[in-house]
Design a protein around this motif. Sequence first.
Motif, PDB file in Angstrom:
ATOM      1  N   ASP A  39       5.029  60.297  23.852  1.00  0.00           N
ATOM      2  CA  ASP A  39       5.777  60.619  23.152  1.00  0.00           C
ATOM      3  C   ASP A  39       6.316  62.008  21.973  1.00  0.00           C
ATOM      4  OD1 ASP A  39       7.638  58.969  25.136  1.00  0.00           O
ATOM      5  OD2 ASP A  39       7.571  57.590  23.458  1.00  0.00           O
ATOM      6  N   ALA A  40       5.450  61.981  20.891  1.00  0.00           N
ATOM      7  CA  ALA A  40       4.345  62.405  20.793  1.00  0.00           C
ATOM      8  C   ALA A  40       3.618  62.806  20.027  1.00  0.00           C
ATOM      9  CB  ALA A  40       5.517  62.680  19.245  1.00  0.00           C
ATOM     10  N   LEU A  41       2.923  64.152  19.783  1.00  0.00           N
ATOM     11  CA  LEU A  41       1.579  64.055  19.104  1.00  0.00           C
ATOM     12  C   LEU A  41       1.257  64.439  17.560  1.00  0.00           C
ATOM     13  CD1 LEU A  41       0.224  66.205  21.789  1.00  0.00           C
ATOM     14  CD2 LEU A  41      -0.559  63.662  21.490  1.00  0.00           C
ATOM     15  N   VAL A  42       0.598  64.293  17.150  1.00  0.00           N
ATOM     16  CA  VAL A  42       0.633  64.067  15.794  1.00  0.00           C
ATOM     17  C   VAL A  42      -1.052  65.025  14.977  1.00  0.00           C
ATOM     18  CG1 VAL A  42       0.753  63.699  12.819  1.00  0.00           C
ATOM     19  CG2 VAL A  42       1.816  62.945  14.232  1.00  0.00           C
ATOM     20  N   PHE A  43      -0.831  65.614  14.458  1.00  0.00           N
ATOM     21  CA  PHE A  43      -2.245  66.113  14.157  1.00  0.00           C
ATOM     22  C   PHE A  43      -2.075  66.680  13.098  1.00  0.00           C
ATOM     23  CE2 PHE A  43      -1.691  67.796  18.577  1.00  0.00           C
ATOM     24  CZ  PHE A  43      -3.401  66.887  19.103  1.00  0.00           C
ATOM     25  N   ALA A  88       5.874  68.257  19.132  1.00  0.00           N
ATOM     26  CA  ALA A  88       4.219  67.948  18.466  1.00  0.00           C
ATOM     27  C   ALA A  88       4.419  68.246  16.570  1.00  0.00           C
ATOM     28  CB  ALA A  88       3.189  68.762  18.837  1.00  0.00           C
ATOM     29  N   LEU A  89       3.840  67.459  15.651  1.00  0.00           N
ATOM     30  CA  LEU A  89       3.776  68.163  14.220  1.00  0.00           C
ATOM     31  C   LEU A  89       2.498  67.900  13.850  1.00  0.00           C
ATOM     32  CD1 LEU A  89       5.117  67.549  11.846  1.00  0.00           C
ATOM     33  CD2 LEU A  89       4.408  65.620  11.350  1.00  0.00           C
ATOM     34  N   VAL A  90       1.583  69.401  13.383  1.00  0.00           N
ATOM     35  CA  VAL A  90       0.261  69.230  13.021  1.00  0.00           C
ATOM     36  C   VAL A  90       0.540  70.111  11.387  1.00  0.00           C
ATOM     37  CG1 VAL A  90      -1.143  71.236  12.463  1.00  0.00           C
ATOM     38  CG2 VAL A  90      -0.295  70.899  15.359  1.00  0.00           C
ATOM     39  N   LEU A  91       0.057  68.672  10.493  1.00  0.00           N
ATOM     40  CA  LEU A  91      -0.088  68.739   9.234  1.00  0.00           C
ATOM     41  C   LEU A  91      -1.404  69.461   8.510  1.00  0.00           C
ATOM     42  CD1 LEU A  91       1.945  65.393   8.428  1.00  0.00           C
ATOM     43  CD2 LEU A  91       2.353  67.853   8.274  1.00  0.00           C
ATOM     44  N   ASN A  92      -1.261  70.540   7.985  1.00  0.00           N
ATOM     45  CA  ASN A  92      -2.837  70.923   7.221  1.00  0.00           C
ATOM     46  C   ASN A  92      -2.916  71.118   5.715  1.00  0.00           C
ATOM     47  OD1 ASN A  92      -1.915  73.416   9.526  1.00  0.00           O
ATOM     48  ND2 ASN A  92      -3.896  71.910   9.918  1.00  0.00           N
ATOM     49  N   LEU A 146       2.868  63.606   0.227  1.00  0.00           N
ATOM     50  CA  LEU A 146       2.485  62.035   1.749  1.00  0.00           C
ATOM     51  C   LEU A 146       3.956  61.753   2.202  1.00  0.00           C
ATOM     52  CD1 LEU A 146      -0.160  59.976  -0.030  1.00  0.00           C
ATOM     53  CD2 LEU A 146      -0.153  61.555   1.594  1.00  0.00           C
ATOM     54  N   ARG A 147       5.063  61.758   0.854  1.00  0.00           N
ATOM     55  CA  ARG A 147       6.270  61.881   1.164  1.00  0.00           C
ATOM     56  C   ARG A 147       7.057  63.022   2.299  1.00  0.00           C
ATOM     57  NH1 ARG A 147       6.623  60.808  -4.346  1.00  0.00           N
ATOM     58  NH2 ARG A 147       7.655  63.151  -4.925  1.00  0.00           N
ATOM     59  N   GLU A 148       6.556  64.227   1.958  1.00  0.00           N
ATOM     60  CA  GLU A 148       7.304  65.155   3.015  1.00  0.00           C
ATOM     61  C   GLU A 148       6.883  64.899   4.269  1.00  0.00           C
ATOM     62  OE1 GLU A 148       7.479  69.784   3.316  1.00  0.00           O
ATOM     63  OE2 GLU A 148       6.629  69.422   1.608  1.00  0.00           O
ATOM     64  N   ALA A 149       5.208  64.529   4.740  1.00  0.00           N
ATOM     65  CA  ALA A 149       4.984  64.242   6.003  1.00  0.00           C
ATOM     66  C   ALA A 149       5.596  63.223   6.778  1.00  0.00           C
ATOM     67  CB  ALA A 149       2.642  63.857   5.512  1.00  0.00           C
ATOM     68  N   ARG A 150       5.459  61.958   5.413  1.00  0.00           N
ATOM     69  CA  ARG A 150       6.424  60.895   6.244  1.00  0.00           C
ATOM     70  C   ARG A 150       7.491  61.356   7.099  1.00  0.00           C
ATOM     71  NH1 ARG A 150       4.575  58.292   1.519  1.00  0.00           N
ATOM     72  NH2 ARG A 150       2.517  56.938   1.948  1.00  0.00           N
ATOM     73  N   GLU A 151       8.386  62.666   5.798  1.00  0.00           N
ATOM     74  CA  GLU A 151       9.905  63.128   6.758  1.00  0.00           C
ATOM     75  C   GLU A 151       9.697  63.673   8.011  1.00  0.00           C
ATOM     76  OE1 GLU A 151      11.564  64.713   3.097  1.00  0.00           O
ATOM     77  OE2 GLU A 151      11.302  62.856   2.062  1.00  0.00           O
ATOM     78  N   HIS A 152       9.284  64.641   8.123  1.00  0.00           N
ATOM     79  CA  HIS A 152       8.395  65.625   9.506  1.00  0.00           C
ATOM     80  C   HIS A 152       8.089  64.640  10.078  1.00  0.00           C
ATOM     81  CE1 HIS A 152       8.645  69.086   7.549  1.00  0.00           C
ATOM     82  NE2 HIS A 152       8.332  69.068   6.540  1.00  0.00           N
ATOM     83  N   ALA A 153       7.295  63.396  10.135  1.00  0.00           N
ATOM     84  CA  ALA A 153       6.932  62.518  10.689  1.00  0.00           C
ATOM     85  C   ALA A 153       8.001  61.866  11.344  1.00  0.00           C
ATOM     86  CB  ALA A 153       5.852  61.877  11.011  1.00  0.00           C
ATOM     87  N   ARG A 154       9.459  60.593  10.440  1.00  0.00           N
ATOM     88  CA  ARG A 154      10.157  60.443  11.522  1.00  0.00           C
ATOM     89  C   ARG A 154      10.977  61.203  12.075  1.00  0.00           C
ATOM     90  NH1 ARG A 154      11.027  59.019   6.102  1.00  0.00           N
ATOM     91  NH2 ARG A 154       9.895  57.457   6.720  1.00  0.00           N
ATOM     92  N   ALA A 155      10.757  62.750  11.200  1.00  0.00           N
ATOM     93  CA  ALA A 155      11.901  64.106  11.936  1.00  0.00           C
ATOM     94  C   ALA A 155      11.446  64.133  13.494  1.00  0.00           C
ATOM     95  CB  ALA A 155      12.195  64.958  11.593  1.00  0.00           C
ATOM     96  N   LEU A 156       9.730  64.464  13.554  1.00  0.00           N
ATOM     97  CA  LEU A 156       9.648  64.488  14.729  1.00  0.00           C
ATOM     98  C   LEU A 156       9.987  62.883  16.015  1.00  0.00           C
ATOM     99  CD1 LEU A 156       7.576  66.213  16.900  1.00  0.00           C
ATOM    100  CD2 LEU A 156       5.981  64.379  15.930  1.00  0.00           C
ATOM    101  N   LEU A 157      10.411  62.381  15.472  1.00  0.00           N
ATOM    102  CA  LEU A 157      10.652  61.399  16.459  1.00  0.00           C
ATOM    103  C   LEU A 157      11.748  60.448  16.904  1.00  0.00           C
ATOM    104  CD1 LEU A 157       8.063  58.505  15.522  1.00  0.00           C
ATOM    105  CD2 LEU A 157       7.547  60.211  16.910  1.00  0.00           C
ATOM    106  N   THR A 158      12.755  61.306  15.882  1.00  0.00           N
ATOM    107  CA  THR A 158      14.362  60.981  16.553  1.00  0.00           C
ATOM    108  C   THR A 158      15.108  61.999  16.958  1.00  0.00           C
ATOM    109  OG1 THR A 158      14.501  62.874  14.328  1.00  0.00           O
ATOM    110  CG2 THR A 158      14.283  60.354  14.196  1.00  0.00           C
TER     111      THR A 158
END
Length: 158
Positions: A39-43, A88-92, A146-158
């Motif tokens: 449903d979504a991609l994370v890189f 998709a979410l791209v975290l660099n 790391l906390r921010e990355a989790r928040e962005h991943a959570r937001a991606l799926l809502t």
Amino acid sequence: MRGGIRARLTAGETETVRSAADTPDAQLASHRAEVATLDALVFIHPNWWGMPPAVLTGWVQRVLVPGVAYKLGTSDGEPQGLLKAGRALVLNTSDTPADREASEFGDPLDRIWSACVLPYVGVTDVRRVVFRTVTDSSDETRASWLREAREHARALLT
């Protein structure tokens, strides 16, 4: 996605118009089958000379293939994205300050993901976050990333 795959492309894997042939590589076949259902991609990767690391580039080239991730009627035609994942979410991570990135390099990773790769396979909602600068970051800063990355991943799926 589980496990690493061989990043090197074979000559037979460079075709862009015809659907990719079945592969005898069970791990590669598994990655291709799995990516088609997401449903979504994370890189997640570092800025490596303005590019994703070679192993990730190899994964993109071997997994996001014609018939799995896109369809191209002719070699000069517009691609039709086939992936179910519309976002998709791209975290660099980066050691280049944001102002220097923008003024000297023009943010090549944004161009790679937001203009070249993800729209090609049908992803229209591309979100990207860059955590910088890594070299002089504190333990507290990295924990907040790391906390921010989790928040962005959570937001991606809502």
